[in-house]
Design a protein around this motif. Structure first.
Motif, PDB file in Angstrom:
ATOM      1  N   PRO A   1      73.451  60.210  23.436  1.00 25.95           N
ATOM      2  CA  PRO A   1      72.817  59.536  24.357  1.00 25.95           C
ATOM      3  C   PRO A   1      71.368  60.203  24.669  1.00 25.95           C
ATOM      4  CG  PRO A   1      74.339  61.210  25.177  1.00 25.95           C
ATOM      5  CD  PRO A   1      74.480  61.016  23.894  1.00 25.95           C
ATOM      6  N   GLN A   2      70.533  59.730  25.615  1.00 26.99           N
ATOM      7  CA  GLN A   2      69.215  60.257  25.975  1.00 26.99           C
ATOM      8  C   GLN A   2      69.409  61.749  26.312  1.00 26.99           C
ATOM      9  OE1 GLN A   2      67.562  57.361  28.339  1.00 26.99           O
ATOM     10  NE2 GLN A   2      65.625  57.699  27.354  1.00 26.99           N
ATOM     11  N   THR A   3      68.694  62.641  26.070  1.00 29.62           N
ATOM     12  CA  THR A   3      68.939  64.092  26.652  1.00 29.62           C
ATOM     13  C   THR A   3      67.835  64.044  27.892  1.00 29.62           C
ATOM     14  OG1 THR A   3      67.204  65.016  25.245  1.00 29.62           O
ATOM     15  CG2 THR A   3      69.346  65.111  24.533  1.00 29.62           C
ATOM     16  N   ALA A   4      68.175  65.129  28.703  1.00 31.35           N
ATOM     17  CA  ALA A   4      67.210  65.037  30.049  1.00 31.35           C
ATOM     18  C   ALA A   4      65.707  65.209  29.610  1.00 31.35           C
ATOM     19  CB  ALA A   4      67.581  66.364  30.806  1.00 31.35           C
ATOM     20  N   GLU A   5      65.366  65.814  28.393  1.00 32.40           N
ATOM     21  CA  GLU A   5      64.085  66.227  27.948  1.00 32.40           C
ATOM     22  C   GLU A   5      63.485  64.561  27.568  1.00 32.40           C
ATOM     23  OE1 GLU A   5      66.134  69.715  28.039  1.00 32.40           O
ATOM     24  OE2 GLU A   5      66.432  67.805  26.919  1.00 32.40           O
ATOM     25  N   ASP A   6      64.316  63.948  26.931  1.00 30.83           N
ATOM     26  CA  ASP A   6      63.999  62.439  26.660  1.00 30.83           C
ATOM     27  C   ASP A   6      63.686  61.489  27.445  1.00 30.83           C
ATOM     28  OD1 ASP A   6      64.367  63.556  23.715  1.00 30.83           O
ATOM     29  OD2 ASP A   6      66.248  62.848  23.565  1.00 30.83           O
ATOM     30  N   GLY A   7      64.234  61.587  28.570  1.00 29.02           N
ATOM     31  CA  GLY A   7      63.903  60.558  29.709  1.00 29.02           C
ATOM     32  C   GLY A   7      62.601  60.488  30.298  1.00 29.02           C
ATOM     33  N   ASN A   8      62.357  59.229  30.843  1.00 27.05           N
ATOM     34  CA  ASN A   8      61.282  59.168  31.605  1.00 27.05           C
ATOM     35  C   ASN A   8      61.425  59.402  33.011  1.00 27.05           C
ATOM     36  OD1 ASN A   8      58.872  57.874  32.889  1.00 27.05           O
ATOM     37  ND2 ASN A   8      58.816  56.245  31.644  1.00 27.05           N
ATOM     38  N   PRO A   9      60.803  60.376  33.379  1.00 23.34           N
ATOM     39  CA  PRO A   9      60.945  60.738  34.828  1.00 23.34           C
ATOM     40  C   PRO A   9      60.482  59.833  35.984  1.00 23.34           C
ATOM     41  CG  PRO A   9      59.247  62.311  33.977  1.00 23.34           C
ATOM     42  CD  PRO A   9      59.840  61.211  32.922  1.00 23.34           C
ATOM     43  N   LEU A  10      59.805  58.892  35.586  1.00 27.74           N
ATOM     44  CA  LEU A  10      59.506  58.077  36.558  1.00 27.74           C
ATOM     45  C   LEU A  10      60.401  56.978  36.945  1.00 27.74           C
ATOM     46  CD1 LEU A  10      55.693  57.276  35.186  1.00 27.74           C
ATOM     47  CD2 LEU A  10      56.418  58.770  36.903  1.00 27.74           C
ATOM     48  N   ILE A  11      61.475  56.679  35.984  1.00 24.75           N
ATOM     49  CA  ILE A  11      62.339  55.799  36.248  1.00 24.75           C
ATOM     50  C   ILE A  11      63.844  56.026  35.919  1.00 24.75           C
ATOM     51  CG2 ILE A  11      60.638  53.684  35.754  1.00 24.75           C
ATOM     52  CD1 ILE A  11      62.116  53.379  33.044  1.00 24.75           C
ATOM     53  N   GLN A  12      63.914  57.270  35.436  1.00 18.55           N
ATOM     54  CA  GLN A  12      65.252  58.074  35.221  1.00 18.55           C
ATOM     55  C   GLN A  12      65.517  59.459  35.882  1.00 18.55           C
ATOM     56  OE1 GLN A  12      64.385  57.435  30.730  1.00 18.55           O
ATOM     57  NE2 GLN A  12      66.377  56.418  30.817  1.00 18.55           N
ATOM     58  N   ASN A  13      66.617  59.761  36.082  1.00 11.68           N
ATOM     59  CA  ASN A  13      66.868  60.971  36.663  1.00 11.68           C
ATOM     60  C   ASN A  13      67.208  62.135  35.577  1.00 11.68           C
ATOM     61  OD1 ASN A  13      68.272  63.158  38.017  1.00 11.68           O
ATOM     62  ND2 ASN A  13      68.485  62.042  39.863  1.00 11.68           N
ATOM     63  N   PRO A  14      66.495  63.134  35.415  1.00 12.53           N
ATOM     64  CA  PRO A  14      66.620  63.975  34.348  1.00 12.53           C
ATOM     65  C   PRO A  14      68.033  64.763  34.476  1.00 12.53           C
ATOM     66  CG  PRO A  14      64.498  64.046  34.923  1.00 12.53           C
ATOM     67  CD  PRO A  14      65.135  63.193  35.878  1.00 12.53           C
ATOM     68  N   SER A  15      68.448  64.741  35.773  1.00 10.62           N
ATOM     69  CA  SER A  15      69.644  65.643  35.794  1.00 10.62           C
ATOM     70  C   SER A  15      70.944  64.720  35.483  1.00 10.62           C
ATOM     71  CB  SER A  15      69.810  66.289  37.295  1.00 10.62           C
ATOM     72  OG  SER A  15      70.047  65.045  38.200  1.00 10.62           O
ATOM     73  N   ILE A  16      70.610  63.476  35.732  1.00 13.49           N
ATOM     74  CA  ILE A  16      71.872  62.719  35.437  1.00 13.49           C
ATOM     75  C   ILE A  16      72.049  62.312  33.808  1.00 13.49           C
ATOM     76  CG2 ILE A  16      72.536  60.088  35.608  1.00 13.49           C
ATOM     77  CD1 ILE A  16      71.775  60.063  38.302  1.00 13.49           C
ATOM     78  N   LEU A  17      70.894  62.407  33.235  1.00 16.02           N
ATOM     79  CA  LEU A  17      70.805  62.211  31.673  1.00 16.02           C
ATOM     80  C   LEU A  17      71.231  63.475  31.143  1.00 16.02           C
ATOM     81  CD1 LEU A  17      67.202  60.842  31.092  1.00 16.02           C
ATOM     82  CD2 LEU A  17      69.316  59.498  31.061  1.00 16.02           C
ATOM     83  N   GLY A  18      71.182  64.684  31.878  1.00 11.88           N
ATOM     84  CA  GLY A  18      71.601  65.827  31.293  1.00 11.88           C
ATOM     85  C   GLY A  18      73.002  65.886  31.498  1.00 11.88           C
ATOM     86  N   GLU A  19      73.711  65.491  32.487  1.00 12.29           N
ATOM     87  CA  GLU A  19      75.135  65.556  32.754  1.00 12.29           C
ATOM     88  C   GLU A  19      75.763  64.455  31.840  1.00 12.29           C
ATOM     89  OE1 GLU A  19      75.483  64.731  36.980  1.00 12.29           O
ATOM     90  OE2 GLU A  19      74.726  66.320  37.623  1.00 12.29           O
ATOM     91  N   THR A  20      75.370  63.307  31.569  1.00 10.68           N
ATOM     92  CA  THR A  20      75.839  62.375  30.705  1.00 10.68           C
ATOM     93  C   THR A  20      75.713  62.888  29.206  1.00 10.68           C
ATOM     94  OG1 THR A  20      74.907  60.530  31.802  1.00 10.68           O
ATOM     95  CG2 THR A  20      75.533  60.157  29.590  1.00 10.68           C
TER      96      THR A  20
END
Length: 235
Positions: A82-101
């Motif tokens: 899946p996407q990592t926290a670093e790969d996400g778009n902070p404008l529309i995605q929550n980096p902490s949620i991406l990292g947890e996933t």
């Protein structure tokens, strides 16, 4: 614009794969019929971690094991990166949620699966071909996914009722018994990486028969010309 990006980032809740399918696939077969040493296990985990880190988002990772018990065959782990926290778009995605996933739903289950698999005990047979085909056929979308790789961690000493190097059987025996007619031919254009486990004490007669057999086997199965062989030693 945001709606289009959310749609592009949509994933399956179970496999974590993009809804349109994996962007690539890496199938890993572990031959643990003779357990790895701790050094070899650490090398494998490090190598696999580096490969995952360098793989693009959406790459399907499928892991299976060589076992004398057919009920153990198939994909023991099959999820997309899946996407990592670093790969996400902070404008529309929550980096902490991406990292947890990424950590809780992908990396942690993978490591738990590998640790459980590596606790196996020595087995009497090593049906590499049979386990390989069960893993390939049991990996979702593998035959239709582009950029496919097969990673085999093994000494490549096939030992089953179909063929055994311990009985000094090679490609000639394989064709004489017409076992070659059972080849699935489902590895077309697949790149192969072999992490070879040394078995210096194995009594198999002519080691050249082993290399000759696998060269012909993978050629018959349609793999791509790239064949990367590395040694998983412990000294």
């Amino acid at each position: 614009m945001a709606d289009r990006q959310r749609k592009a980032n949509a994933t399956d809740a179970v496999t974590l794969c993009p809804v349109e399918g994996p962007t690539g696939a890496m199938v890993v077969l572990l031959d643990l019929t003779d357990p790895l040493t701790r050094s070899q296990a650490n090398q494998l985990q490090t190598w696999l971690g580096d490969e995952i880190a360098s793989s693009p988002r959406g790459t399907l990772l499928s892991v299976g094991v060589v076992s004398e018990d057919p009920s153990d065959w198939g994909a023991r782990f099959a999820k997309c990166k899946p996407q990592t926290a670093e790969d996400g778009n902070p404008l529309i995605q929550n980096p902490s949620i991406l990292g947890e996933t990424y950590n809780d739903e992908f990396l942690l289950p993978l490591h738990e699966t590998l640790e459980k698999m590596m606790q196996s005990e020595t087995q009497n047979t090593s049906p590499i071909m049979e386990s390989l085909q069960a893993l390939v056929s049991g990996t979702p979308n593998f035959t239709t996914t582009r950029l496919r790789r097969l990673v085999i961690v093994s000494d490549m000493l096939q030992n089953s009722s179909v063929l055994s190097f311990y009985r000094s059987e090679g490609w000639e025996h394989f064709t004489e018994t017409r076992a070659h007619e059972r080849l699935a031919g489902n590895l077309d254009e697949v790149g192969v990486t072999l992490l070879r486990i040394p078995r210096t004490s194995a009594n198999i007669g002519d080691p050249l028969k082993v290399d000759t057999f696998w060269a012909r086997y993978f050629d018959s199965q349609g793999t791509s010309a790239r064949f990367d062989v590395r040694n998983l030693g412990d000294l």
